[in-house]
Design a protein around this motif. Structure first.
Motif, mmCIF file in Angstrom:
data_model
loop_
_atom_site.group_PDB
_atom_site.id
_atom_site.type_symbol
_atom_site.label_atom_id
_atom_site.label_comp_id
_atom_site.label_asym_id
_atom_site.label_seq_id
_atom_site.Cartn_x
_atom_site.Cartn_y
_atom_site.Cartn_z
ATOM 1 N N GLY A 111 -11.015 14.787 -5.299
ATOM 2 C CA GLY A 111 -11.795 13.571 -5.116
ATOM 3 C C GLY A 111 -10.979 12.333 -4.814
ATOM 4 N N VAL A 112 -9.812 12.492 -4.171
ATOM 5 C CA VAL A 112 -8.987 11.306 -3.898
ATOM 6 C C VAL A 112 -9.708 10.403 -2.905
ATOM 7 C CG1 VAL A 112 -6.875 12.605 -4.362
ATOM 8 C CG2 VAL A 112 -7.656 12.352 -1.994
ATOM 9 N N PRO A 113 -9.698 9.095 -3.141
ATOM 10 C CA PRO A 113 -10.329 8.182 -2.180
ATOM 11 C C PRO A 113 -9.439 7.844 -0.993
ATOM 12 C CG PRO A 113 -9.531 6.955 -4.077
ATOM 13 C CD PRO A 113 -9.277 8.413 -4.376
ATOM 14 N N GLY A 114 -8.141 8.110 -1.107
ATOM 15 C CA GLY A 114 -7.216 7.784 -0.023
ATOM 16 C C GLY A 114 -7.386 8.688 1.182
ATOM 17 N N ARG A 115 -6.899 8.217 2.322
ATOM 18 C CA ARG A 115 -6.961 8.997 3.561
ATOM 19 C C ARG A 115 -5.906 10.088 3.547
ATOM 20 N NH1 ARG A 115 -5.935 4.000 7.187
ATOM 21 N NH2 ARG A 115 -4.587 3.705 5.391
ATOM 22 N N ILE A 116 -6.157 11.149 4.317
ATOM 23 C CA ILE A 116 -5.299 12.332 4.291
ATOM 24 C C ILE A 116 -4.874 12.682 5.711
ATOM 25 C CG2 ILE A 116 -5.115 14.761 3.630
ATOM 26 C CD1 ILE A 116 -7.412 14.225 1.633
ATOM 27 N N PRO B 89 -10.460 18.697 8.956
ATOM 28 C CA PRO B 89 -10.656 17.333 9.454
ATOM 29 C C PRO B 89 -9.639 16.393 8.815
ATOM 30 C CG PRO B 89 -12.741 18.314 8.745
ATOM 31 C CD PRO B 89 -11.656 19.233 8.282
ATOM 32 N N LEU B 90 -9.034 15.535 9.623
ATOM 33 C CA LEU B 90 -8.003 14.610 9.145
ATOM 34 C C LEU B 90 -8.445 13.170 9.340
ATOM 35 C CD1 LEU B 90 -4.715 16.244 10.516
ATOM 36 C CD2 LEU B 90 -5.725 16.485 8.236
ATOM 37 N N ASP B 91 -7.956 12.311 8.454
ATOM 38 C CA ASP B 91 -8.223 10.884 8.572
ATOM 39 C C ASP B 91 -7.212 10.203 9.473
ATOM 40 O OD1 ASP B 91 -10.403 10.901 6.646
ATOM 41 O OD2 ASP B 91 -8.861 11.265 5.138
ATOM 42 N N PHE B 92 -6.037 10.805 9.635
ATOM 43 C CA PHE B 92 -5.025 10.252 10.520
ATOM 44 C C PHE B 92 -4.006 11.339 10.841
ATOM 45 C CE2 PHE B 92 -3.248 9.622 6.308
ATOM 46 C CZ PHE B 92 -1.910 9.931 6.455
ATOM 47 N N TYR B 93 -3.224 11.091 11.881
ATOM 48 C CA TYR B 93 -2.116 11.964 12.260
ATOM 49 C C TYR B 93 -0.855 11.124 12.248
ATOM 50 C CZ TYR B 93 0.357 15.740 14.699
ATOM 51 O OH TYR B 93 1.220 16.754 15.022
ATOM 52 N N GLY B 94 0.170 11.586 11.521
ATOM 53 C CA GLY B 94 1.440 10.873 11.451
ATOM 54 C C GLY B 94 2.406 11.399 12.500
ATOM 55 N N ARG C 234 0.839 -1.205 0.000
ATOM 56 C CA ARG C 234 0.000 0.000 0.000
ATOM 57 C C ARG C 234 0.871 1.251 0.000
ATOM 58 N NH1 ARG C 234 -3.406 -1.488 5.249
ATOM 59 N NH2 ARG C 234 -3.938 0.729 5.133
ATOM 60 N N PRO C 235 0.675 2.168 -0.955
ATOM 61 C CA PRO C 235 1.477 3.400 -0.993
ATOM 62 C C PRO C 235 0.950 4.464 -0.028
ATOM 63 C CG PRO C 235 0.683 2.745 -3.189
ATOM 64 C CD PRO C 235 -0.124 2.004 -2.179
ATOM 65 N N PHE C 236 1.844 4.974 0.810
ATOM 66 C CA PHE C 236 1.604 6.165 1.625
ATOM 67 C C PHE C 236 2.494 7.256 1.018
ATOM 68 C CE2 PHE C 236 -0.453 3.318 4.340
ATOM 69 C CZ PHE C 236 -0.922 3.906 5.504
ATOM 70 N N ALA C 237 1.919 8.287 0.456
ATOM 71 C CA ALA C 237 2.685 9.281 -0.309
ATOM 72 C C ALA C 237 2.788 10.597 0.444
ATOM 73 C CB ALA C 237 2.028 9.525 -1.663
ATOM 74 N N ARG D 39 -4.493 5.556 -6.992
ATOM 75 C CA ARG D 39 -3.574 4.485 -6.609
ATOM 76 C C ARG D 39 -2.863 4.720 -5.283
ATOM 77 N NH1 ARG D 39 -0.246 5.004 -11.749
ATOM 78 N NH2 ARG D 39 -1.418 6.956 -11.729
ATOM 79 N N ILE D 40 -3.223 5.746 -4.554
ATOM 80 C CA ILE D 40 -2.537 6.054 -3.292
ATOM 81 C C ILE D 40 -3.475 5.804 -2.118
ATOM 82 C CG2 ILE D 40 -1.575 7.939 -1.918
ATOM 83 C CD1 ILE D 40 -0.238 8.931 -4.486
ATOM 84 N N ASP D 41 -3.012 4.964 -1.211
ATOM 85 C CA ASP D 41 -3.801 4.571 -0.047
ATOM 86 C C ASP D 41 -3.961 5.729 0.929
ATOM 87 O OD1 ASP D 41 -4.709 1.963 1.649
ATOM 88 O OD2 ASP D 41 -3.697 3.413 2.947
ATOM 89 N N SER D 42 -2.861 6.438 1.188
ATOM 90 C CA SER D 42 -2.876 7.513 2.180
ATOM 91 C C SER D 42 -1.934 8.629 1.745
ATOM 92 C CB SER D 42 -2.437 6.986 3.561
ATOM 93 O OG SER D 42 -3.335 5.998 4.025
#
Length: 477
Positions: free
Chosen positions: A222-227, A297-302, A126-129, A167-170
């Motif tokens: 419209g990216v489906p990946g999480r941000i 709003p965020l889907d995750f915090y790195g 899975r790509p995290f970009a 093609r990018i997961d996150s």
């Protein structure tokens, strides 16, 4: 409790402690591994320019070749597949995909990342970009001191989202704004090499504004990946019980941790202590519209974790072995070394308990507003060499990774000090030995040893350890 957790942390024990769906991956950055700085129509980044200046890079090396990932990416993805990695965190080279930092995407640059992403998907990785990992175009003369750079990051995010979003997961908008401000603009240790001390603070706001604009641009595409966003967090410990040391530790915590996380997660900058006077006045005049842009709003915090920081009051170079304190000699505090604590090749203290403390502080400060967390970097440098038998036995790194992962899992487990924090994954820094910014080739962080003359890759013992952990997880399911 922490000592018990790390002592029993065999691959099978760790595998049983991993939450369902927990991501195990590796991470890199374009400027550190790609090389090929003149391939296609790529233009110069601030790190290309910085490395060309005398005495900036400790061994005199530069970005031109590094690990030659641009030409060897298929081999490197093969190594990830052999490892069994769930995900790979990489960054786009800004000046490869958008030469000169303006206009549309470069055909050749975009084609390279098309090939990379297609190969990752074929390997089941899975790509995290990461969009911005420190390599600004040189065409931005003021860099992050210029508010316009925030808009440029937003524009780039929109272009990348439209081209690669399927093609990018996150997505990670920006990497470690704290390090960029502190080392690049305040202390002069990193590109672009400014030594502005507190006058570097506008770069904090401009990076965070760029993050917010990038989030909105990705969603508009419209990216489906999480941000999300990634920042480094270093728990700050006062050197003594004195009020002065506590005050300076709180100040360093503010300028290293809270002024980056608070606006993103709470929608406001933290209040500055009275003794600072107007040193943080730049944040007093921030328009409310800017804070609304940042507080998306965020889907995750790195979260990147490497070490805690020991702080004492009083000017002086302190005892930090990596050169940071010498650059801080004119500040009202100094960094000290932890007595009796083992260190990495960089001289950084090895303290798994600090990792637990970092997670605990995030949970205590942000609680319900903290989205799911990924550890987007965790690792250590050691002076690894290929032995006579052709192997690399990096037992210190194995211990570092084992103990830090065990500490993190114990911290977020029921009854742990960070219970309630939703920890979703852990990325080892780094997949391979790389060009370590101002340290050049003198610090090796990789799971894979790289011969920087021939490019030959040799998996280390740490690679085999993580491979065992991933296999043990599969057996435990």
């Amino acid at each position: 409790m922490l000592a018990d957790a790390t002592a029993a942390a065999t691959p099978h024990a760790l595998a049983r402690a991993l939450p369902e769906g927990f991501v195990l991956g590796t991470a890199t950055a374009a400027a550190q591994i790609e090389g090929a700085t003149t391939a296609g129509d790529r233009t110069s980044s601030v790190w290309d320019r910085f490395a060309a200046e005398p005495d900036r890079i400790i061994d005199g090396s530069d970005t031109s070749r590094t690990a030659d990932h641009y030409h060897r990416f298929a081999e490197d993805i093969g190594l990830m597949r052999e490892l069994g990695a769930d995900a790979y965190r990489f960054s786009f080279s800004w000046t490869r995909v958008q030469p000169g930092g303006s206009g549309g995407l470069s055909r050749e640059g975009a084609d390279f990342y098309d090939r990379l992403l297609d190969r990752l998907h074929s390997a089941g990785i899975r790509p995290f970009a990461t969009i911005s990992h420190w390599d600004l175009p040189v065409e931005y003369p003021q860099g992050w001191l210029d508010r316009d750079t925030a808009q440029r990051l937003g524009d780039l995010a929109g272009l990348l989202g439209e081209r690669f979003g399927d093609r990018i997961d996150s997505w990670i908008t920006i990497n470690e704004p704290a390090t960029v401000t502190l080392n690049g603009y305040a202390l002069g240790l990193h590109a672009p090499g400014h030594s502005l001390l507190f006058d570097a603070l506008p770069t904090v706001h401009h990076q965070l504004l760029g993050h917010g604009l990038a989030v909105q641009a990705l969603r508009a595409a419209g990216v489906p990946g999480r941000i999300g966003i990634t920042n480094t967090h270093s728990p700050v410990i006062p050197a003594s019980d004195s009020p002065e040391d506590h005050a300076m530790a709180a100040l360093f915590d503010l300028v290293h941790n809270r002024i980056y996380a608070d606006p993103v997660l709470l929608g406001r900058y933290p209040e500055a202590p009275d003794f600072l006077g107007d040193a943080l006045a730049a944040f007093d005049e921030v328009p409310s519209e800017d804070l609304a842009q940042i507080h998306q709003p965020l889907d995750f915090y790195g979260l990147n974790y490497y070490m805690p920081t020991l702080v004492a009051a009083g000017a002086g170079e302190g005892e930090s072995p990596d050169g940071t304190s010498a650059a801080m000699a004119d500040l009202p505090f100094r960094l000290l070394a932890f007595e009796g604590v083992p260190t990495t090749g960089f001289g950084w203290p090895i303290q798994p308990a600090g990792f637990a403390r970092a997670l605990t502080e995030m949970q205590e400060r942000y609680g319900d507003v903290l989205p799911p967390v990924y550890i987007t970097e965790n690792g250590a440098s050691f002076p690894d060499e290929v032995g006579p038998d052709g192997t690399v036995d990096d037992t210190e790194r194995v211990a570092f990774l084992r103990d830090h992962l065990a500490a993190a899992l114990a911290a977020v487990a029921p009854g742990g000090p960070a219970e309630g924090l939703d920890l979703r994954g852990w990325f080892v820094w780094s997949l391979m030995d790389n060009w370590e910014w101002a340290a050049g080739f003198t610090q090796r962080f990789g799971l894979v040893h790289v011969d920087f003359t021939t490019g030959e890759r040799t998996p280390k013992s740490s690679f085999r350890w993580l491979q065992q952990l991933i296999a043990a997880r599969a057996e435990a399911r």
